[in-house]
Design a protein around this motif. Structure first.
Motif, PDB file in Angstrom:
ATOM      1  N   GLN A   1      70.965  42.160 -39.333  1.00 50.26           N
ATOM      2  CA  GLN A   1      69.639  42.722 -39.119  1.00 50.26           C
ATOM      3  C   GLN A   1      68.676  41.654 -38.602  1.00 50.26           C
ATOM      4  O   GLN A   1      67.835  41.927 -37.736  1.00 50.26           O
ATOM      5  CB  GLN A   1      69.109  43.303 -40.437  1.00 50.26           C
ATOM      6  N   LEU A   2      68.784  40.429 -39.130  1.00 49.60           N
ATOM      7  CA  LEU A   2      67.903  39.349 -38.676  1.00 49.60           C
ATOM      8  C   LEU A   2      68.160  39.024 -37.215  1.00 49.60           C
ATOM      9  O   LEU A   2      67.220  38.754 -36.454  1.00 49.60           O
ATOM     10  CB  LEU A   2      68.118  38.109 -39.545  1.00 49.60           C
ATOM     11  N   LEU A   3      69.426  39.058 -36.786  1.00 47.48           N
ATOM     12  CA  LEU A   3      69.734  38.836 -35.375  1.00 47.48           C
ATOM     13  C   LEU A   3      69.099  39.916 -34.509  1.00 47.48           C
ATOM     14  O   LEU A   3      68.570  39.639 -33.426  1.00 47.48           O
ATOM     15  CB  LEU A   3      71.246  38.814 -35.193  1.00 47.48           C
ATOM     16  N   GLU A   4      69.139  41.173 -34.977  1.00 39.95           N
ATOM     17  CA  GLU A   4      68.484  42.261 -34.254  1.00 39.95           C
ATOM     18  C   GLU A   4      66.977  42.027 -34.177  1.00 39.95           C
ATOM     19  O   GLU A   4      66.340  42.295 -33.149  1.00 39.95           O
ATOM     20  CB  GLU A   4      68.789  43.585 -34.944  1.00 39.95           C
ATOM     21  N   MET A   5      66.381  41.503 -35.242  1.00 38.19           N
ATOM     22  CA  MET A   5      64.946  41.215 -35.244  1.00 38.19           C
ATOM     23  C   MET A   5      64.616  40.093 -34.252  1.00 38.19           C
ATOM     24  O   MET A   5      63.612  40.163 -33.526  1.00 38.19           O
ATOM     25  CB  MET A   5      64.502  40.838 -36.661  1.00 38.19           C
ATOM     26  N   PHE A   6      65.462  39.060 -34.203  1.00 41.47           N
ATOM     27  CA  PHE A   6      65.259  38.007 -33.205  1.00 41.47           C
ATOM     28  C   PHE A   6      65.342  38.580 -31.791  1.00 41.47           C
ATOM     29  O   PHE A   6      64.566  38.198 -30.904  1.00 41.47           O
ATOM     30  CB  PHE A   6      66.305  36.906 -33.381  1.00 41.47           C
ATOM     31  N   ALA A   7      66.298  39.480 -31.571  1.00 40.93           N
ATOM     32  CA  ALA A   7      66.443  40.084 -30.243  1.00 40.93           C
ATOM     33  C   ALA A   7      65.186  40.854 -29.859  1.00 40.93           C
ATOM     34  O   ALA A   7      64.731  40.786 -28.706  1.00 40.93           O
ATOM     35  CB  ALA A   7      67.673  40.992 -30.219  1.00 40.93           C
ATOM     36  N   GLU A   8      64.603  41.593 -30.798  1.00 45.97           N
ATOM     37  CA  GLU A   8      63.386  42.362 -30.501  1.00 45.97           C
ATOM     38  C   GLU A   8      62.220  41.422 -30.207  1.00 45.97           C
ATOM     39  O   GLU A   8      61.417  41.685 -29.294  1.00 45.97           O
ATOM     40  CB  GLU A   8      63.068  43.275 -31.680  1.00 45.97           C
ATOM     41  N   THR A   9      62.107  40.351 -30.958  1.00 43.66           N
ATOM     42  CA  THR A   9      61.019  39.402 -30.716  1.00 43.66           C
ATOM     43  C   THR A   9      61.160  38.744 -29.345  1.00 43.66           C
ATOM     44  O   THR A   9      60.194  38.649 -28.579  1.00 43.66           O
ATOM     45  CB  THR A   9      60.997  38.335 -31.814  1.00 43.66           C
ATOM     46  N   LEU A  10      62.360  38.282 -29.011  1.00 47.96           N
ATOM     47  CA  LEU A  10      62.565  37.607 -27.730  1.00 47.96           C
ATOM     48  C   LEU A  10      62.398  38.559 -26.553  1.00 47.96           C
ATOM     49  O   LEU A  10      61.989  38.136 -25.462  1.00 47.96           O
ATOM     50  CB  LEU A  10      63.956  36.970 -27.699  1.00 47.96           C
ATOM     51  N   GLN A  11      62.687  39.854 -26.753  1.00 47.91           N
ATOM     52  CA  GLN A  11      62.516  40.821 -25.672  1.00 47.91           C
ATOM     53  C   GLN A  11      61.052  40.940 -25.280  1.00 47.91           C
ATOM     54  O   GLN A  11      60.737  41.251 -24.124  1.00 47.91           O
ATOM     55  CB  GLN A  11      63.069  42.183 -26.099  1.00 47.91           C
TER      56      GLN A  11
ATOM     57  N   ARG B   1      69.614  45.934 -23.928  1.00 45.93           N
ATOM     58  CA  ARG B   1      68.474  45.237 -24.509  1.00 45.93           C
ATOM     59  C   ARG B   1      67.824  46.098 -25.597  1.00 45.93           C
ATOM     60  O   ARG B   1      67.998  47.311 -25.609  1.00 45.93           O
ATOM     61  CB  ARG B   1      67.415  44.934 -23.450  1.00 45.93           C
ATOM     62  N   PRO B   2      67.050  45.473 -26.485  1.00 48.24           N
ATOM     63  CA  PRO B   2      66.320  46.269 -27.480  1.00 48.24           C
ATOM     64  C   PRO B   2      65.248  47.115 -26.803  1.00 48.24           C
ATOM     65  O   PRO B   2      64.725  46.770 -25.737  1.00 48.24           O
ATOM     66  CB  PRO B   2      65.675  45.211 -28.387  1.00 48.24           C
ATOM     67  N   ILE B   3      64.927  48.236 -27.406  1.00 55.14           N
ATOM     68  CA  ILE B   3      63.813  49.065 -26.960  1.00 55.14           C
ATOM     69  C   ILE B   3      62.799  49.133 -28.091  1.00 55.14           C
ATOM     70  O   ILE B   3      63.102  48.833 -29.240  1.00 55.14           O
ATOM     71  CB  ILE B   3      64.282  50.477 -26.557  1.00 55.14           C
ATOM     72  N   PHE B   4      61.594  49.487 -27.740  1.00 53.75           N
ATOM     73  CA  PHE B   4      60.515  49.511 -28.721  1.00 53.75           C
ATOM     74  C   PHE B   4      60.144  50.945 -29.079  1.00 53.75           C
ATOM     75  O   PHE B   4      60.326  51.856 -28.272  1.00 53.75           O
ATOM     76  CB  PHE B   4      59.309  48.743 -28.178  1.00 53.75           C
ATOM     77  N   PRO B   5      59.665  51.189 -30.321  1.00 50.37           N
ATOM     78  CA  PRO B   5      59.207  50.192 -31.283  1.00 50.37           C
ATOM     79  C   PRO B   5      60.339  49.337 -31.845  1.00 50.37           C
ATOM     80  O   PRO B   5      61.504  49.715 -31.767  1.00 50.37           O
ATOM     81  CB  PRO B   5      58.573  51.036 -32.390  1.00 50.37           C
ATOM     82  N   ALA B   6      59.949  48.161 -32.385  1.00 44.16           N
ATOM     83  CA  ALA B   6      60.920  47.219 -32.936  1.00 44.16           C
ATOM     84  C   ALA B   6      61.473  47.778 -34.245  1.00 44.16           C
ATOM     85  O   ALA B   6      60.924  47.564 -35.324  1.00 44.16           O
ATOM     86  CB  ALA B   6      60.257  45.860 -33.150  1.00 44.16           C
ATOM     87  N   GLN B   7      62.572  48.502 -34.135  1.00 45.13           N
ATOM     88  CA  GLN B   7      63.105  49.233 -35.287  1.00 45.13           C
ATOM     89  C   GLN B   7      63.562  48.315 -36.407  1.00 45.13           C
ATOM     90  O   GLN B   7      63.389  48.612 -37.591  1.00 45.13           O
ATOM     91  CB  GLN B   7      64.266  50.126 -34.829  1.00 45.13           C
ATOM     92  N   ALA B   8      64.206  47.193 -36.067  1.00 44.35           N
ATOM     93  CA  ALA B   8      64.706  46.295 -37.112  1.00 44.35           C
ATOM     94  C   ALA B   8      63.547  45.686 -37.904  1.00 44.35           C
ATOM     95  O   ALA B   8      63.617  45.572 -39.131  1.00 44.35           O
ATOM     96  CB  ALA B   8      65.559  45.191 -36.486  1.00 44.35           C
TER      97      ALA B   8
END
Length: 795
Positions: free
Chosen positions: A186-196, A145-152
């Protein structure tokens, strides 16, 4: 288990007789109706055929949509990849679909995580058509899963907090995210961070599956399939969206909301440094020791941490722009000239003309605003309030607002040339038709001109010149000139007239007021153009015009004569003083829309307080419950005298509780074990003790804990019972409890912060109107493309 389907161009399809683009692989249990749906969404169009196979020009598309097939809903993940030329030397692509049923979602990570991290996605098809296996959920469960901060988000927009902004209802209800080429991954990574952000604790796995998206919108895609639509400027999908006036949002323009998710998205997770092992020394080995486990209290099962993103829901905004006015009438008086030889008929026509002009003027004026039964976003003016006799404000202040005819308001940053909508204004049309047909000469027109003001004071008269090239031109000796070019409107029915000015300075506003010698020549009106980026100073009016949370009806009537060209609305905004009293700020600035008052209720402070109090009470209760859960967390495992059993002579290493001093965390436990290792190596023996790190994957930690458990139970056989907890080893069990404790700590902190935010807002709302610094009446664009403009300040 999720089903699969592969769609590409091949010599043979899965069904007999198929060739070209068709299904070449699928799970056996897929329904035929669902197969047809999946095939329909498998199309792909190359942006550049000369760059076949070049991802930068022909992107790989990742999409998540919810399909309804005969009443059954399926969650579908799609990856479409350009793959060069097919067996006929034509462009080819491969669409790989993963289909979930509702019962499978609770065991899976977010759709963006699966699209980004599952190893089973195919980019090309090899071999014969065949039936495919269903995908075991276990393959998906452990995807990182993504970790924060939201790097993308930080890398692409400069602010990790925008990851939370995409959950704002303005974007959730559907938006186009304008992206540069080649950013789809990169946009997919940003969506993943938002949904997380919707499932931080792993207790709400269904929430990320509520938000559909695509990283690259195609023209043939149905926009209603997606809430977040990535697109590039100039593509067919982008052009179609612009034609339909859809909200277009550059990634860097995503608003950062005022909620605790922003802090989570921006927070940095720190990794504690592990202590370096010291060289071993040769000393006598201690005698085998037995660990004595402290008496364990019955574990207290904490309540499920509450995390609900529904408070982010906000009222929708509309992309529709109402028309300028509501009529399209004009009177061509050339018939009067043709019938001029007949005196009786002439009198009849003139009388009819006067009657029609007056009736049209009455229809053009807007009626007094009526208080609606429910607040409405379509209200152009804050509601009018009836005032008791004897309590009316000073009507002389209304002189600042011209009342002898309508004012047509245009917001434009270019004062030297702008377009004025006239298709629905009978007064402007009547002027143009009479002027163009020479039925109205320049001497019958009086044009009063002023700049940098909302009112009609300090005007100068601009003499109107003769007609040429279908332009109405006026100018003064000082060089001021104003040209109304109506050629395009008459020739091509364009709906607008171009207004051009020549001035010595760049004004903040331009006012052109047209008066006529008689009602036979025309009815008065005013054109007011205002620069929204540099507007005139607001007019100052008394607070007496604000009554019971609304406008005095006399002021409301006067404002009804002002017609914004693009459907802008008026909004009353209360300002309150800062803590030190040095300045004032908008009371509701940064508030989520579900906490703001409804339109026309901005001054209903009692209603705002009631709504906030309703929100604050459960937040306070939830924060108290979570704080109590965290403080009462069982700590029995932390008191195990591990250091004492290993003959450490350092008191602070006697147990993890002694080492942590009440500050329990997973990282602190790793520090404790590594310090014990260093101390034990100093004493001698116990080689093979693993170095344990905070950032190690879960599987690696499990192996390290098992090795350490095996090492100590082999060295101290009598301690095996005390080092076994809940059918696992003490080290893993303690780390697991610390992780849960850390989640409880974060949930308690988040709930407390959320409660404090609402409580502070509740405390900031004044009880009475006279407690505000002032109240402004602002002109607000529905799409907020320009900053709001303050027209009147009540103080």
């Amino acid at each position: 288990m999720p089903w699969q389907l592969i769609y590409t161009s091949a010599p043979r399809g899965l069904l007999s007789g198929q060739s070209g683009f068709c299904t070449v692989g699928r799970s056996e249990d897929l329904r035929e109706a669902l197969v047809q749906k999946l095939e329909q969404i498998s199309s792909y169009h190359y942006l550049r055929v000369s760059a076949v196979g070049t991802d930068s020009a022909n992107p790989t598309i990742s999409a998540f949509r919810i399909l309804d097939v005969r009443g059954a809903k399926y969650q579908v993940l799609t990856r479409i990849h350009p793959c060069g030329l097919d067996f006929t030397a034509r462009t080819n692509h491969l669409a790989h679909h993963l289909v979930f049923q509702a019962s499978e979602l609770a065991q899976a990570p977010s759709p963006a995580v699966i699209l980004r991290g599952w190893k089973g996605w195919l980019a090309s098809w090899q071999g014969e058509p065949r039936l495919m296996r269903d995908v075991p959920v276990e393959e998906l469960r452990d995807i990182k899963r993504p970790i924060f901060p939201a790097q993308a988000w930080l890398r692409n927009t400069g602010d990790a907090g925008r990851a939370a902004g995409l959950l704002d209802s303005d974007y959730v209800r559907g938006c186009y995210l304008v992206c540069p080429p080649g950013i789809e991954w990169q946009l997919l990574e940003m969506f993943a961070e938002t949904l997380q952000l919707l499932d931080l604790t792993g207790q709400f796995p269904l929430r990320p599956w509520r938000h559909s998206f695509t990283t690259f919108m195609q023209a043939e895609d149905n926009p209603l399939d997606f809430q977040w639509r990535g697109c590039q400027e100039g593509t067919p999908a982008y052009q179609a969206a612009v034609r339909n006036a859809a909200p277009m949002v550059p990634l860097r323009s995503v608003r950062v909301p005022a909620n605790t998710l922003v802090k989570i998205a921006r927070d940095t997770q720190k990794t504690p440094a592990a202590a370096a092992p010291a060289p071993a020394r040769s000393e006598p080995r201690p005698a085998p020791a037995t660990l004595v486990r402290p008496e364990r209290k019955a574990p207290v099962k904490p309540p499920v941490p509450v995390f609900d993103a529904t408070h982010l829901t906000q009222a929708p905004f509309s992309g529709r722009r109402p028309r300028f006015l509501s009529m399209n009438l004009w009177l061509d008086s050339s018939a009067v000239a043709r019938l001029g030889i007949f005196a009786v008929a002439l009198l009849a026509v003139v009388g009819a003309k006067i009657w029609m002009n007056r009736r049209a003027a009455m229809r053009e004026a807007l009626p007094t605003v009526v208080i609606p039964s429910e607040p409405s976003r379509e209200s152009a003016i804050p509601r009018a309030v009836a005032v008791a006799p004897g309590a009316q404000p000073d009507s002389t202040e209304l002189g600042a607002l011209w009342a002898d005819g309508p004012t047509y308001l245009v917001l434009t940053s270019n004062m030297s040339s702008f377009d004025l909508p006239i298709q629905s204004s009978i007064r402007i049309q009547n002027l143009i038709h009479r002027y163009d047909s020479l039925n109205l000469l320049p001497g019958g027109i009086q044009l009063l001109f002023s700049t940098d003001r909302w009112d009609v004071s300090s005007e100068i008269q601009l003499p109107v010149s003769g007609r040429r090239s279908r332009q109405l031109t006026a100018g003064a000796e000082g060089g001021t000139q104003c040209v109304f070019d109506y050629s395009e409107w008459l020739n091509h029915n364009s709906g607008t007239m171009t207004v051009q000015t020549k001035l010595e300075t760049n004004p903040s506003a331009i006012s052109a007021r047209f008066l006529f010698s008689s009602t036979n020549d025309g009815d008065a009106f005013r054109i007011l153009a205002v620069n929204p980026n540099n507007p005139p100073a607001p007019m100052i009016m008394s607070r007496e015009f604000l009554r019971n949370g609304g406008l005095d009806h006399t002021l409301s009537q006067r404002l009804a004569e002002i017609h914004p060209s693009d459907g802008e609305t008026w909004r009353l905004e209360p300002f309150i003083k800062t803590g030190d009293g040095s300045s004032a700020h908008y009371l509701y600035e940064g508030w989520p829309r579900d906490e703001r008052p409804a339109p026309n209720d901005e001054l209903d402070f009692a209603g705002v307080k009631r709504r906030l109090a309703t929100l604050e009470k459960p937040l306070r209760t939830n924060a108290a419950v979570l704080q109590h859960t965290f403080k009462e967390w069982p700590t029995t495992n932390f008191n195990l005298p591990l250091g004492q059993a290993l003959h450490s002579n350092k008191k602070h290493l006697a147990s993890f509780a002694d080492f942590a001093g009440g500050d329990y965390s997973p990282g602190g436990f790793f520090d404790y074990l590594n310090r014990l290792k260093k101390d034990r190596l100093r004493l001698g023996g116990l080689g093979g003790w693993p170095e344990i790190f905070n950032d190690t994957e879960t599987a690696g930690l499990t192996e390290d804990f098992a090795r350490l458990y095996g090492l100590l139970t082999h060295k101290f056989p009598d301690s095996a019972r005390d080092l076994t907890v809940d059918n696992t080893n003490y080290f893993y069990a303690t780390w697991r409890d610390l992780v849960r404790l850390d989640v409880a700590r974060r949930e308690a902190r988040r709930a407390t912060d959320e409660w404090h935010v609402v409580r502070d807002r509740l405390d900031s709302v004044p009880s009475r109107l006279d407690e505000t610094a002032y109240v402004g009446l602002f002109i607000v664009e529905r799409e907020e493309a320009h900053p709001r403009v303050e027209m009147i300040r009540f103080q």
